[in-house]
Every structure is written in C-alpha cells, then in structure tokens.
Design a protein around this motif. Sequence first.
Motif, short mmCIF file in Angstrom:
data_model
loop_
_atom_site.label_atom_id
_atom_site.label_comp_id
_atom_site.label_asym_id
_atom_site.label_seq_id
_atom_site.Cartn_x
_atom_site.Cartn_y
_atom_site.Cartn_z
N ILE A 145 29.74 51.28 45.31
CA ILE A 145 29.53 49.88 45.16
C ILE A 145 30.31 49.14 44.21
O ILE A 145 30.74 47.94 44.59
CB ILE A 145 27.95 49.86 44.53
CG1 ILE A 145 26.83 50.42 45.54
CG2 ILE A 145 27.64 48.41 43.98
CD1 ILE A 145 25.47 50.55 45.03
N LEU A 146 30.75 49.80 43.28
CA LEU A 146 31.83 48.93 42.20
C LEU A 146 33.22 48.68 42.72
O LEU A 146 33.66 47.53 42.45
CB LEU A 146 31.87 49.70 40.93
CG LEU A 146 30.44 49.98 40.22
CD1 LEU A 146 30.76 50.89 39.03
CD2 LEU A 146 29.73 48.81 39.93
N GLU A 147 33.41 49.62 43.46
CA GLU A 147 34.81 49.48 44.35
C GLU A 147 35.03 48.09 44.92
O GLU A 147 35.80 47.41 44.73
CB GLU A 147 35.27 50.49 45.01
CG GLU A 147 35.68 51.95 44.38
CD GLU A 147 35.85 52.77 45.73
OE1 GLU A 147 35.93 52.37 46.64
OE2 GLU A 147 35.98 53.98 45.05
N LYS A 148 33.70 47.42 45.40
CA LYS A 148 33.90 46.25 46.25
C LYS A 148 33.75 45.00 45.52
O LYS A 148 34.31 44.06 45.54
CB LYS A 148 32.63 46.28 47.17
CG LYS A 148 32.56 47.21 48.14
CD LYS A 148 31.29 47.19 49.10
CE LYS A 148 31.40 48.40 50.15
NZ LYS A 148 30.17 48.20 51.05
N LEU A 149 33.58 45.29 43.88
CA LEU A 149 33.76 44.16 43.11
C LEU A 149 35.00 43.97 42.29
O LEU A 149 35.10 43.23 41.62
CB LEU A 149 32.63 44.48 41.94
CG LEU A 149 31.18 44.47 42.26
CD1 LEU A 149 30.12 44.97 41.15
CD2 LEU A 149 30.61 43.27 42.98
N GLU A 150 35.91 44.91 42.66
CA GLU A 150 37.31 44.77 42.01
C GLU A 150 38.15 43.37 42.70
O GLU A 150 37.99 43.16 43.67
CB GLU A 150 38.33 45.78 42.50
CG GLU A 150 39.53 45.90 41.81
CD GLU A 150 40.44 47.05 42.12
OE1 GLU A 150 41.64 47.11 42.61
OE2 GLU A 150 39.87 48.36 41.89
N ILE A 151 38.74 42.65 41.40
CA ILE A 151 39.14 41.46 41.75
C ILE A 151 40.74 41.33 41.34
O ILE A 151 40.96 41.85 40.13
CB ILE A 151 38.53 40.31 41.11
CG1 ILE A 151 37.09 40.26 41.44
CG2 ILE A 151 39.28 38.99 41.37
CD1 ILE A 151 36.23 38.99 40.52
N THR A 152 41.46 41.04 42.30
CA THR A 152 42.84 41.10 41.93
C THR A 152 43.37 39.49 42.25
O THR A 152 43.36 39.00 43.26
CB THR A 152 43.97 41.86 42.66
OG1 THR A 152 43.51 43.32 42.22
CG2 THR A 152 45.26 41.75 42.61
N VAL A 153 44.11 38.72 41.25
CA VAL A 153 44.44 37.38 41.24
C VAL A 153 45.96 37.40 40.78
O VAL A 153 46.33 37.91 39.83
CB VAL A 153 43.52 36.39 40.70
CG1 VAL A 153 42.22 36.36 41.02
CG2 VAL A 153 43.29 36.69 39.09
N GLY A 154 46.76 36.40 41.36
CA GLY A 154 47.88 36.06 40.93
C GLY A 154 47.97 35.04 39.69
O GLY A 154 46.89 34.29 39.65
N VAL A 155 48.87 35.32 38.94
CA VAL A 155 49.15 34.54 37.67
C VAL A 155 49.85 33.24 37.72
O VAL A 155 49.46 31.94 37.13
CB VAL A 155 49.49 35.39 36.40
CG1 VAL A 155 49.74 34.54 35.37
CG2 VAL A 155 48.49 36.67 36.27
N ASN A 156 50.97 33.38 38.59
CA ASN A 156 51.93 32.23 38.40
C ASN A 156 51.36 31.30 39.59
O ASN A 156 50.84 31.75 40.74
CB ASN A 156 53.15 32.76 39.02
CG ASN A 156 53.88 33.61 37.77
OD1 ASN A 156 53.40 33.51 36.70
ND2 ASN A 156 54.61 34.74 38.24
#
Length: 325
Positions: free
Chosen positions: A314-325
Amino acid sequence: MAGNHDQKLGEALRKVDNGMPDQVRHRIDETLSSLPERKKKWKRPSMIAGGIVASLAILLGTGFTNTTMAQVLQNIPFVESVFKLAGDSTLKTTVEKGLAEKVNKSAADQGITVTVNEAIYDGTGVSVGYVVQSDTVLEENVNPSIDFNVDGKRIGNYGVGGSSERYDDHTVLGVMHLDVSEPLPNEFDLGMKIKKLGESEGEWNVQFPVREISSENKVILPVEKKSSGDITVILEKVTFAPTATEVVYKLKQPSNREMELSFELLGSNGEHVEPLSLFKKDDTFKVSYEPFSTIPETITFRPQSRHDNEIDQILEKLEITVGVN
C-alpha cells in the motif's frame, strides 16, 4: 601549532597593555595561562552548533571597548565565529557566505555568563550560537532550560534541538536550533529566557533582532497527489534552505484507523537527509530535514517501510518523485 598561536596572541595582547585596567590585565593573564595546548575537536551535533570562548565574556564584562583590543579579540580562538568550528558543515557555509548575523549579547547571574554570539534565520528555523562561562567549575551537562518569545510574545508550539562542547572547566560552547509550527515574521526580536543551566537556577535573559535571510532559498510548489486505497498524500511545498529542507504535506486517511506514517526524503544524487523536527495541525504536516549538500534535480518523498508485506504494498503507491528545477 597551537602553542605558537597562543604565544603570538599573548604578544599582541601585551602590545595594547598601555592604559588597560589592572582587573582586565589580570583576567587576560589568567585566560592565556589556562588555554589548552590543543584545540578540542567539536563533536558532530544532533541538530546544531556554535558559541564563543570565555575571553570575550571576561572582556565584555569589564566594559573595555578599546578599538585595538576589539581587533585583537578577532584572533582569540572561537571569538570570531564558533559556527565555523561546528561539526555541521552547513553552519560553516552560512558564515563563509556572510549569512550568519553577529549578536554578542550577554546576561549574567549566579556567577555565570551566557553570551549569544551569532544567529541565522533562513525561514525554516533559527540557529543560535552561544557560550556559557562560569567563575567556578561548570557541570558536565549545562543544557539550558529556555522559554522563547517573539517580539515579547511567548511562542506556543516549538521544538528545540542542539549540542554543546566543553572547552575547559569554566567554559561550554553550544548551539541550538529553534523550529516553530507557525510562520515567523521576516524580522522580529527573539527573546531567550533561560531559567536553568544544568542544575544551576537563575535568570539569564537575552533579546536580539533577527532578520530572515532567504536569498539562498529555493522553493517548489509541486502539489503532487498520490493515493492508495483510502490513504492520500499531497506534497504541497518544499523549501531548500541553508540550514534545513522543509517539507509541507497533507496526509488524509480514515480517522477510525489512522496509520502513523513517516517519510524518507532522498535526492536524485542518492543523498538521504535525516528528519530533524515534525509539526502536525489537523491533516497538515511540516517536517524539517537536514539540508542537501547540493540541491538535487529531483527529490523522492517515500513512506518508510513497516516490514509488513501487505502494508508495504500500500505504501509503495504513495511514493512521490518531483522535479526541482
């Protein structure tokens, strides 16, 4: 090396001896004779570091303000900046960039003097460098018990972390990080009311102006949302500042079975930063992590494993990756 430095320091002090009060001269001689042969290594702090040495507190207490003496004081170990000596490389960098502000305000009681040397406020929290100096031998643990106020008003919800280092029997150097739940003004007077130093009770009140230095900050507003079942995470704001990386997010889940979740913060360069403090108000969280050594191209906000296969899926689906620039 340290012996040569102390010898040069002694010679410099004696050159400005003319017209110096006997009391000041005597205290300087005592200080010079008690300087250790080697400078002690600063232990890496849990959240902070900074301060000044006994010499400054002694001389400030006499009211001696000779300009030449002020120049000589810059050569006394730890006086210019103890942030530079901290195990925290971030604090050293703030000094090198000219971001830390000099304070040099003192308060004395019970034969103990507390001096705030410098401070920095980068919008995420306030770091303060200080020294405790006593006429008698200090205890091993002099962690201060402090009430903070902003413009004379007591702060409601705040957290404090820090570390200290014993310089000699009469001197302790330390730093503290103040983090608050609510935003602070861009400029304010920070009041520190110390009621206890170790087992010594007294009253040491220091107040000084603080100004936000945010020119080095980078802020992103991703508003990225991830859901898994009936749990939702919304990453709202990330601030990259000199002393911390601050993350604001919302966590929505059924109140009848709330799961306590903590999140890792990782950079695209593989750097992992540790959490320093956390505040919660309703479903909104503000977490301060260590600063990144360099701002990464992307960050990953990842729920920490619970070591339970069903929950971890369940927790794996909550991972968020976003760009900084």
